[in-house]
Design an enzyme around this catalytic site. Structure first.
Site, PDB file in Angstrom:
ATOM      1  N   GLU A  28       0.823  -1.208   0.000  1.00 30.37           N
ATOM      2  CA  GLU A  28       0.000   0.000   0.000  1.00 30.37           C
ATOM      3  C   GLU A  28       0.857   1.257   0.000  1.00 30.37           C
ATOM      4  O   GLU A  28       0.544   2.239  -0.666  1.00 30.37           O
ATOM      5  CB  GLU A  28      -0.954   0.007   1.193  1.00 30.37           C
ATOM      6  CG  GLU A  28      -2.089  -1.004   1.084  1.00 30.37           C
ATOM      7  CD  GLU A  28      -2.970  -0.780  -0.142  1.00 30.37           C
ATOM      8  OE1 GLU A  28      -3.005   0.350  -0.652  1.00 30.37           O
ATOM      9  OE2 GLU A  28      -3.622  -1.734  -0.591  1.00 30.37           O
TER      10      GLU A  28
ATOM     11  N   CYS B  99     -16.251   1.921 -21.158  1.00 29.08           N
ATOM     12  CA  CYS B  99     -17.636   1.729 -20.717  1.00 29.08           C
ATOM     13  C   CYS B  99     -18.260   0.464 -21.312  1.00 29.08           C
ATOM     14  O   CYS B  99     -19.145  -0.147 -20.709  1.00 29.08           O
ATOM     15  CB  CYS B  99     -18.478   2.951 -21.068  1.00 29.08           C
ATOM     16  SG  CYS B  99     -17.911   4.475 -20.265  1.00 29.08           S
TER      17      CYS B  99
ATOM     18  N   CYS C 178     -17.883  -2.319 -18.932  1.00 21.65           N
ATOM     19  CA  CYS C 178     -18.229  -2.024 -17.538  1.00 21.65           C
ATOM     20  C   CYS C 178     -19.481  -2.791 -17.105  1.00 21.65           C
ATOM     21  O   CYS C 178     -20.509  -2.737 -17.780  1.00 21.65           O
ATOM     22  CB  CYS C 178     -18.450  -0.531 -17.350  1.00 21.65           C
ATOM     23  SG  CYS C 178     -18.894  -0.103 -15.653  1.00 21.65           S
TER      24      CYS C 178
ATOM     25  N   CYS D 180     -12.922   1.838 -15.477  1.00 24.47           N
ATOM     26  CA  CYS D 180     -13.393   3.220 -15.279  1.00 24.47           C
ATOM     27  C   CYS D 180     -12.186   4.137 -15.072  1.00 24.47           C
ATOM     28  O   CYS D 180     -12.055   4.818 -14.063  1.00 24.47           O
ATOM     29  CB  CYS D 180     -14.337   3.264 -14.078  1.00 24.47           C
ATOM     30  SG  CYS D 180     -15.314   4.781 -13.958  1.00 24.47           S
TER      31      CYS D 180
ATOM     32  N   ASP E 132      -9.783   5.642  -2.246  1.00 22.80           N
ATOM     33  CA  ASP E 132      -8.631   6.041  -3.045  1.00 22.80           C
ATOM     34  C   ASP E 132      -9.143   6.739  -4.308  1.00 22.80           C
ATOM     35  O   ASP E 132     -10.345   6.888  -4.514  1.00 22.80           O
ATOM     36  CB  ASP E 132      -7.769   4.823  -3.394  1.00 22.80           C
ATOM     37  CG  ASP E 132      -8.329   4.083  -4.584  1.00 22.80           C
ATOM     38  OD1 ASP E 132      -9.558   3.931  -4.643  1.00 22.80           O
ATOM     39  OD2 ASP E 132      -7.557   3.678  -5.456  1.00 22.80           O
TER      40      ASP E 132
ATOM     41  N   CYS F  59     -25.002   3.779 -14.782  1.00 24.98           N
ATOM     42  CA  CYS F  59     -24.015   4.837 -14.525  1.00 24.98           C
ATOM     43  C   CYS F  59     -24.615   6.214 -14.817  1.00 24.98           C
ATOM     44  O   CYS F  59     -25.026   6.504 -15.949  1.00 24.98           O
ATOM     45  CB  CYS F  59     -22.775   4.622 -15.383  1.00 24.98           C
ATOM     46  SG  CYS F  59     -21.534   5.921 -15.185  1.00 24.98           S
TER      47      CYS F  59
ATOM     48  N   TYR G  83      -6.539   6.820   3.825  1.00 27.65           N
ATOM     49  CA  TYR G  83      -6.688   5.787   2.803  1.00 27.65           C
ATOM     50  C   TYR G  83      -5.950   4.509   3.192  1.00 27.65           C
ATOM     51  O   TYR G  83      -6.514   3.418   3.192  1.00 27.65           O
ATOM     52  CB  TYR G  83      -6.194   6.252   1.422  1.00 27.65           C
ATOM     53  CG  TYR G  83      -5.925   5.042   0.553  1.00 27.65           C
ATOM     54  CD1 TYR G  83      -6.979   4.317   0.039  1.00 27.65           C
ATOM     55  CD2 TYR G  83      -4.628   4.551   0.386  1.00 27.65           C
ATOM     56  CE1 TYR G  83      -6.758   3.138  -0.675  1.00 27.65           C
ATOM     57  CE2 TYR G  83      -4.396   3.383  -0.311  1.00 27.65           C
ATOM     58  CZ  TYR G  83      -5.462   2.688  -0.847  1.00 27.65           C
ATOM     59  OH  TYR G  83      -5.246   1.517  -1.515  1.00 27.65           O
TER      60      TYR G  83
END
Length: 327
Positions: A66, A229, A232, A222, A167, A238, A149
Site C-alpha cells: 500500500e 464503458c 463495464c 473506469c 482512493d 451509470c 486511505y
DNA sequence: GAGACGTGGAC
DNA sequence: TGTCCAAGTCT
C-alpha cells in the site's frame, strides 16, 4: 426460505428472484445489492493476480504494498515489492537495518520519503506493537506515512474489516456511477465518505472484497482517460454515462517537473543511491549545475532525514555511516 | 486548503 | 514533444 450468499447475491428468496433481475438498491438494505453484486462478479472474473492479494500475503506485505502503490503504477511496484519482502519479510527485519538501506532499496519508485516513513513505521511496530501490524484502523492511522486511505486499505485487505476505502479509483467510480460527474473533487468530502460507507456491503469480508473490486474497476475499466464503458458491469446504471459523459470543469493545473527543486532532489539522491558509500560534495555538484538550487535541495534532503551530512564534508544515506557524537 | 513531494510510461 | 497520469501524506 432465504439463502444467504454473501459474496454475490445477498439474501434472496428462491422463487421471487431471478438472476439478472434489476432492483433498486433499496430492495435489499444492509446486504449486497445487485449493483455491488455486479461489481463483485466482475472482479471475480477480471481481477489481476497481484502478489499482495494472494492468500499468503501477510499484513506486513499488504502494508508494504500500500505504501509503495501510493501515486505509483503497479508495474513499477512489482519488482521492488518482491525484492523488499525477500530482504525484509517482517517489520523487525526492516527496523534492524539502517534507514539508508531502505532508501536505497526504494530505488526509483519516487517520493523516497515513503521509504523513510516505512522504516520509521517498522520501528514503531517493534517498539509499540510487538513487531506486528495492528488490525485497528486508528492504530494504523497513527503510524508515519499512513493516512486515512492506507489505514482503511490495510484494515480491509489484510484483516477483512469493513471500512470505506477512498482512493482515487474508488472516488472516480463513485463520482461517475452515482454523482454523474467525470472526476472527483480535489479531496474527499464528508458527503463522499458517507456515500462510500452507505454502499458498503454489511458482512465485513464482503465489504473488503467490494472495496478492492471497485478499486480494480477504476484501475482497469473506469479509468481517468478513455474509460472502457463497453466493458463495464454497471454501465447501465451509470449516472455519468446516462448524462452523456459530460466533461468536468476547467483546466487542470499541470505540475511542472523539469528544472524544479523536486527534480534536483531526485538527481542528488540518485547519486547517493548509486554509490556504495559516502560521496564528496564535488560529486553532487556534478549532478546539478545551478549552485543555489542544488544547495537548497540538499538542505531540504538533510532536513527531511534523507541525507546525512558527515563531519568530513561528505554525504551519505541516513544511518549508513557512523556519525560521531550522535549518541 | 493549496502546495510540496519523484518517476517514467502512454498517447 | 509536451501533457497527463499512477492504490496519498504531510504541512
Amino acid at each position: 426460505m432465504a439463502i444467504a450468499d454473501p459474496v454475490t447475491r445477498g439474501t434472496v428468496t428462491p422463487g421471487t428472484v431471478t438472476p439478472g433481475t434489476v432492483f433498486p438498491d433499496t430492495v435489499f438494505p444492509d446486504t449486497v445489492t445487485p449493483r455491488s453484486g455486479a461489481i463483485l462478479d466482475w472482479y471475480a472474473a477480471h481481477q489481476r493476480d497481484l502478489p499482495w492479494r494472494r492468500p499468503d500475503a501477510t499484513p506486513w506485505a499488504v502494508l508494504v504494498s500500500e505504501i509503495m502503490l501510493q501515486q505509483t503504477p503497479v508495474a513499477r511496484v512489482l519488482p521492488v515489492y518482491a525484492a523488499w519482502l525477500a530482504r525484509w519479510p517482517s517489520p523487525a527485519s526492516l527496523a534492524a537495518s539502517p534507514a539508508g538501506d531502505a532508501v536505497r532499496a526504494w530505488g526509483r519508485l519516487g517520493y523516497p520519503r515513503r521509504a523513510l516513513r516505512l522504516h520509521a513505521t517498522a520501528q514503531a511496530l517493534v517498539e509499540r506493537h510487538g513487531g506486528q501490524v495492528p488490525a485497528s484502523a486508528d492504530a494504523l492511522r497513527a503510524l508515519p506515512g499512513i493516512g486515512s486511505y492506507t489505514a482503511a486499505a490495510v484494515a480491509s485487505f489484510a484483516f477483512g474489516q469493513r471500512h470505506a476505502v477512498l482512493d482515487t479509483n474508488v472516488r472516480r467510480v463513485l463520482a461517475r456511477l452515482v454523482s454523474g460527474r467525470e472526476l472527483p473533487s480535489a479531496s474527499p468530502s464528508a458527503a463522499e465518505r458517507r456515500l462510500a460507507e452507505s454502499l458498503l456491503p454489511e458482512p465485513p469480508a464482503v465489504a473488503a472484497r467490494w472495496s478492492v473490486a471497485v478499486m480494480e474497476l477504476g484501475a482497469l475499466v473506469c479509468t481517468a482517460a478513455r474509460p472502457r464503458c463497453a466493458s463495464c458491469p454497471v454501465a447501465a446504471s451509470c449516472a455519468w454515462r446516462r448524462a452523456g459523459h459530460p466533461a468536468d470543469g476547467g483546466p487542470r493545473r499541470t505540475q511542472k517537473y523539469a528544472g524544479t527543486d523536486r527534480q534536483c532532489r531526485g538527481r542528488l539522491l540518485a547519486v547517493l543511491r548509486d554509490c556504495a558509500g559516502p560521496v564528496p560534495g564535488s560529486q553532487l555538484e556534478a549532478a546539478w549545475a545551478d549552485q543555489l538550487q542544488r544547495s537548497r535541495a540538499l538542505d531540504g534532503l538533510v532536513a527531511d532525514g534523507l541525507v546525512d551530512p558527515l563531519p568530513d564534508g561528505r554525504f551519505a544515506l541516513p544511518g549508513t555511516h557512523p556519525v560521531p557524537g550522535t549518541h
